[in-house]
Design a protein around this motif. Structure first.
Motif, mmCIF file in Angstrom:
data_model
loop_
_atom_site.group_PDB
_atom_site.id
_atom_site.type_symbol
_atom_site.label_atom_id
_atom_site.label_comp_id
_atom_site.label_asym_id
_atom_site.label_seq_id
_atom_site.Cartn_x
_atom_site.Cartn_y
_atom_site.Cartn_z
ATOM 1 N N CYS A 301 4.526 38.897 -17.320
ATOM 2 C CA CYS A 301 3.468 38.562 -16.363
ATOM 3 C C CYS A 301 4.010 38.536 -14.942
ATOM 4 O O CYS A 301 3.332 38.970 -13.996
ATOM 5 C CB CYS A 301 2.832 37.226 -16.722
ATOM 6 S SG CYS A 301 1.873 37.246 -18.261
ATOM 7 N N TYR A 302 5.235 38.029 -14.769
ATOM 8 C CA TYR A 302 5.862 38.047 -13.447
ATOM 9 C C TYR A 302 6.098 39.478 -12.987
ATOM 10 O O TYR A 302 5.973 39.805 -11.807
ATOM 11 C CB TYR A 302 7.182 37.276 -13.462
ATOM 12 C CG TYR A 302 7.061 35.847 -12.997
ATOM 13 C CD1 TYR A 302 7.127 35.521 -11.647
ATOM 14 C CD2 TYR A 302 6.861 34.814 -13.917
ATOM 15 C CE1 TYR A 302 7.007 34.204 -11.216
ATOM 16 C CE2 TYR A 302 6.747 33.494 -13.497
ATOM 17 C CZ TYR A 302 6.817 33.194 -12.153
ATOM 18 O OH TYR A 302 6.686 31.896 -11.716
ATOM 19 N N PHE A 303 6.449 40.351 -13.925
ATOM 20 C CA PHE A 303 6.667 41.761 -13.601
ATOM 21 C C PHE A 303 5.373 42.385 -13.074
ATOM 22 O O PHE A 303 5.380 43.131 -12.098
ATOM 23 C CB PHE A 303 7.148 42.510 -14.846
ATOM 24 C CG PHE A 303 7.309 43.989 -14.642
ATOM 25 C CD1 PHE A 303 8.449 44.505 -14.052
ATOM 26 C CD2 PHE A 303 6.315 44.869 -15.044
ATOM 27 C CE1 PHE A 303 8.601 45.880 -13.868
ATOM 28 C CE2 PHE A 303 6.447 46.242 -14.866
ATOM 29 C CZ PHE A 303 7.593 46.739 -14.272
ATOM 30 N N ILE A 304 4.246 42.060 -13.723
ATOM 31 C CA ILE A 304 2.953 42.629 -13.343
ATOM 32 C C ILE A 304 2.452 42.038 -12.031
ATOM 33 O O ILE A 304 2.033 42.771 -11.120
ATOM 34 C CB ILE A 304 1.919 42.391 -14.462
ATOM 35 C CG1 ILE A 304 2.347 43.140 -15.728
ATOM 36 C CG2 ILE A 304 0.526 42.833 -14.013
ATOM 37 C CD1 ILE A 304 1.552 42.755 -16.960
ATOM 38 N N SER A 305 2.482 40.691 -11.932
ATOM 39 C CA SER A 305 1.949 40.038 -10.732
ATOM 40 C C SER A 305 2.749 38.771 -10.421
ATOM 41 O O SER A 305 2.346 37.667 -10.788
ATOM 42 C CB SER A 305 0.469 39.695 -10.928
ATOM 43 O OG SER A 305 -0.043 39.080 -9.763
ATOM 44 N N PRO A 306 3.882 38.925 -9.747
ATOM 45 C CA PRO A 306 4.706 37.754 -9.436
ATOM 46 C C PRO A 306 3.994 36.725 -8.571
ATOM 47 O O PRO A 306 4.171 35.527 -8.749
ATOM 48 C CB PRO A 306 5.920 38.353 -8.707
ATOM 49 C CG PRO A 306 5.477 39.699 -8.241
ATOM 50 C CD PRO A 306 4.482 40.164 -9.248
ATOM 51 N N ARG A 307 3.154 37.196 -7.660
ATOM 52 C CA ARG A 307 2.467 36.261 -6.763
ATOM 53 C C ARG A 307 1.449 35.410 -7.536
ATOM 54 O O ARG A 307 1.356 34.200 -7.334
ATOM 55 C CB ARG A 307 1.769 37.018 -5.645
ATOM 56 C CG ARG A 307 1.167 36.094 -4.590
ATOM 57 C CD ARG A 307 0.805 36.871 -3.349
ATOM 58 N NE ARG A 307 0.300 36.001 -2.290
ATOM 59 C CZ ARG A 307 0.082 36.412 -1.042
ATOM 60 N NH1 ARG A 307 0.338 37.669 -0.708
ATOM 61 N NH2 ARG A 307 -0.381 35.573 -0.138
ATOM 62 N N LEU A 308 0.688 36.038 -8.429
ATOM 63 C CA LEU A 308 -0.286 35.303 -9.227
ATOM 64 C C LEU A 308 0.399 34.269 -10.109
ATOM 65 O O LEU A 308 -0.070 33.133 -10.241
ATOM 66 C CB LEU A 308 -1.110 36.272 -10.077
ATOM 67 C CG LEU A 308 -2.253 35.654 -10.888
ATOM 68 C CD1 LEU A 308 -3.270 34.997 -9.954
ATOM 69 C CD2 LEU A 308 -2.925 36.721 -11.744
ATOM 70 N N ARG A 312 0.069 30.122 -10.061
ATOM 71 C CA ARG A 312 -0.159 29.337 -11.277
ATOM 72 C C ARG A 312 0.849 28.201 -11.391
ATOM 73 O O ARG A 312 0.499 27.059 -11.714
ATOM 74 C CB ARG A 312 -0.070 30.256 -12.495
ATOM 75 C CG ARG A 312 -0.121 29.546 -13.842
ATOM 76 C CD ARG A 312 0.050 30.552 -14.984
ATOM 77 N NE ARG A 312 0.187 29.875 -16.257
ATOM 78 C CZ ARG A 312 1.337 29.437 -16.756
ATOM 79 N NH1 ARG A 312 2.453 29.592 -16.055
ATOM 80 N NH2 ARG A 312 1.386 28.843 -17.933
ATOM 81 N N LYS A 313 2.103 28.520 -11.094
ATOM 82 C CA LYS A 313 3.145 27.497 -11.192
ATOM 83 C C LYS A 313 2.964 26.442 -10.094
ATOM 84 O O LYS A 313 3.213 25.260 -10.321
ATOM 85 C CB LYS A 313 4.526 28.131 -11.077
ATOM 86 C CG LYS A 313 5.650 27.167 -11.387
ATOM 87 C CD LYS A 313 6.974 27.885 -11.562
ATOM 88 C CE LYS A 313 8.056 26.894 -11.940
ATOM 89 N NZ LYS A 313 9.366 27.559 -12.117
ATOM 90 N N ALA A 314 2.539 26.867 -8.919
ATOM 91 C CA ALA A 314 2.316 25.924 -7.814
ATOM 92 C C ALA A 314 1.223 24.920 -8.166
ATOM 93 O O ALA A 314 1.310 23.742 -7.819
ATOM 94 C CB ALA A 314 1.954 26.682 -6.541
#
Length: 329
Positions: A301-308, A312-314
């Motif tokens: 998922c980080y590979f696809i969309s690290p910002r998203l 989520r983590k924030a």
């Protein structure tokens, strides 16, 4: 007679927490302790509070110094420690009444010079059991890099003679990753490590803690710590090298998460792009190193969309700050 145990507590901006921390140490069912409180030039009322506590119990030693950072504070505590064993507790955390007894028993049973708990502490993993094992120092180094043993110096106990004979201290130029550097250096001088799994340590979610606030310079300091660790290797093998590489790789995600959480992407646009590029071009590394299917999916998922994923983590981080609980990765 019980062997003397020195408990070293660095104190800085923890006026809300330090009383509970110290009282949990004074309530230990292991009687032969000294509690060394090092006020690292704290600007709040922490210094006053620990002076007041010292008047209540003669097992407390208080040191006041100008602000030089957590590494300096811990070194100051080690300089006056007289216990056969040394353990570290952070000033915003607290421990169970059997904390010292638990670690001393593991040291005595195993005849090791150090005992390290797995990731068993409230705030991360509340699962607790009485299992313990003895592993090689090499395996312990590998586990630290992989996150199977927590990187910090708290939730551990060390034989003081090993520290003194090998001149092991905290590097005062390192303020982030200093615990990992200390542990890796210590492990170069022992053959085996006792590993426990009892959750006797309680981490408080302190939003003012240096570990909670994102600072790009701190992350870069952590990377510098990793480089120094590699230079200190006497014991190494292919598994340690791979685990080190994976831990270094994870800094890309940490920086991405921190920049997003702190709304600092525009300020450090090039750094953000570099970390995203590094994460994507070596995505097979975490997929190979991680055993958990859930974590492998997370990396994809980080590979696809690290910002998203960082957003989520924030959100999870903010929820933890509101409830006062630990944030689980």
């Amino acid at each position: 007679m019980q062997k003397l145990v020195s408990i070293i507590v660095p104190v800085y901006n923890v006026e809300k927490y330090i009383d509970k921390c110290v009282r949990s140490l004074l309530k230990q069912d292991y009687g032969n302790i000294e509690v060394i409180l090092v006020d690292d030039g704290s600007p709040d009322k922490s210094g006053y509070i620990i002076d007041r506590l010292k008047e209540e119990d003669n097992r407390i030693v208080v040191i006041h110094q100008e602000n030089h950072g957590v590494s300096s504070a811990r070194n100051a505590g080690m300089a006056v420690a007289s216990g056969e064993y040394i353990t570290f507790v952070d000033g915003d955390d607290w421990v169970d009444a059997n904390y010292v007894t638990y670690f001393v028993d593991l040291l005595e049973k195993s005849s090791c010079d150090v005992v390290m708990n797995k990731n068993n502490y409230s705030g991360c993993n509340d699962i607790s059991n009485n299992n313990f094992s003895v592993i090689s120092a090499e395996k312990a180094i590998e586990w630290i890099y992989l996150g199977d043993l927590f990187v910090a110096v708290w939730n551990k106990m060390y034989r003081r003679s090993v520290l003194e004979e090998n001149y092991i201290k905290f590097n005062e130029r390192i303020w982030y990753g200093e615990g990992m550097l200390f542990n890796v250096e210590f492990l170069q001088h022992v053959n085996s490590v006792a590993v426990g799994e009892s959750a006797v340590y309680h981490q408080t979610f302190n939003p003012d803690s240096a570990m909670r606030k994102f600072n790009l310079k701190s992350n870069l300091c952590g990377i510098k710590s990793l480089e120094l660790q590699k230079e200190a290797w006497i014991k190494k093998n292919i598994d340690i090298e791979k685990a080190w590489e994976y831990h270094r790789y994870c800094f890309n995600r940490s920086i991405i998460d921190g920049l997003v959480r702190s709304n600092m992407i525009l300020e450090y646009k090039e750094t953000y792009k570099e970390c995203v590029s590094n994460l994507r071009k070596n995505i097979f590394l975490p997929l190979k190193m991680e055993k958990s299917i859930k974590k492998k999916i997370m990396w994809c998922c980080y590979f696809i969309s690290p910002r998203l994923m960082a957003i989520r983590k924030a959100i999870g981080f903010k929820k933890a700050a509101k409830t006062g609980g630990g944030y689980k990765k």
